[in-house]
Design a protein around this motif. Structure first.
Motif, PDB file in Angstrom:
ATOM      1  N   GLN A   1      17.363  50.350 -35.290  1.00 21.84           N
ATOM      2  CA  GLN A   1      16.173  49.907 -34.226  1.00 21.84           C
ATOM      3  C   GLN A   1      16.895  49.209 -32.987  1.00 21.84           C
ATOM      4  OE1 GLN A   1      12.960  50.728 -34.645  1.00 21.84           O
ATOM      5  NE2 GLN A   1      14.089  52.010 -36.444  1.00 21.84           N
TER       6      GLN A   1
ATOM      7  N   LYS B   1      16.739  54.654 -32.692  1.00 20.74           N
ATOM      8  CA  LYS B   1      15.351  54.902 -32.207  1.00 20.74           C
ATOM      9  C   LYS B   1      15.709  54.920 -30.625  1.00 20.74           C
ATOM     10  CE  LYS B   1      10.641  54.124 -32.248  1.00 20.74           C
ATOM     11  NZ  LYS B   1       9.482  53.035 -32.959  1.00 20.74           N
TER      12      LYS B   1
ATOM     13  N   SER C   1      11.964  48.401 -30.296  1.00 19.08           N
ATOM     14  CA  SER C   1      11.290  48.599 -31.487  1.00 19.08           C
ATOM     15  C   SER C   1      10.185  47.309 -31.644  1.00 19.08           C
ATOM     16  CB  SER C   1      12.365  48.510 -32.651  1.00 19.08           C
ATOM     17  OG  SER C   1      13.376  49.704 -32.207  1.00 19.08           O
TER      18      SER C   1
ATOM     19  N   TRP D   1      10.587  57.365 -25.572  1.00 17.97           N
ATOM     20  CA  TRP D   1      11.723  56.769 -26.586  1.00 17.97           C
ATOM     21  C   TRP D   1      12.969  57.624 -26.287  1.00 17.97           C
ATOM     22  CZ3 TRP D   1      11.300  52.151 -28.589  1.00 17.97           C
ATOM     23  CH2 TRP D   1       9.899  52.009 -28.939  1.00 17.97           C
TER      24      TRP D   1
ATOM     25  N   THR E   1      21.638  48.646 -30.775  1.00 20.24           N
ATOM     26  CA  THR E   1      21.136  49.144 -31.877  1.00 20.24           C
ATOM     27  C   THR E   1      21.518  48.488 -33.160  1.00 20.24           C
ATOM     28  OG1 THR E   1      21.413  51.343 -31.068  1.00 20.24           O
ATOM     29  CG2 THR E   1      21.079  51.248 -33.405  1.00 20.24           C
TER      30      THR E   1
END
Length: 155
Positions: A50, A132, A111, A90, A45
């Motif tokens: 993202q 995400k 992403s 996701w 991340t």
């Protein structure tokens, strides 16, 4: 006479070609002994929340007949099997872990739509435990079998 002449010309051509062949140097021998790089795909991340990916080449050190790359401290490896067509929409990683594909094919979507194909021998260092996350798909016509190796918090 013709056969003697043909033999003489053939011998001369063979001798000439042997003389012109380059000798193998020490550099050529060393280059032939180089190993194919082992790459770990790190999924993490970013500061933007993202999921991103980067390839890290495993650095090996000589060690008792085998070259060694030490992984981060880990505990409790698990085998996982996902059928063809399986999609995990996701999601974030449940923990920091290595995921090594043993058989079958997978696809990771990050992403921005970036897709990474993974197959037998592919190593992922999955660290996107926030944000995400990513999508994981089993692609192809066979089960994807992975070994998941959790990274422990202790050194």
């Amino acid at each position: 006479m013709k056969s003697r002449c043909a033999w003489f010309i053939g011998s001369a051509v063979l001798s000439f070609s042997v003389v012109l062949l380059p000798a193998q140097s020490a550099e050529d021998t060393a280059a032939a002994q180089k190993h194919k790089p082992v790459v770990i795909t790190r999924i993490y991340t970013g500061p933007d929340g993202q999921t991103h990916a980067e390839d890290i080449e495993a650095k090996f050190a000589p060690g008792g007949g085998n070259d060694v790359h030490k992984l981060m401290a880990n505990s409790g490896a698990e085998l996982h099997r996902a059928p063809p067509g399986r999609v995990s929409d996701w999601h974030t990683a449940p923990r920091r872990q290595y995921v090594i594909t043993l058989s079958g094919q997978g696809e990771l979507e990050l992403s921005g739509g970036k897709k990474i194909l993974v197959g037998p021998g592919h190593i992922e260092l999955v660290e996107d435990t926030t944000g995400k996350g990513h999508i994981t798909r089993t692609v192809g016509s066979e089960d994807r079998v992975t070994i998941q190796v959790p990274i422990s918090d202790r050194p």
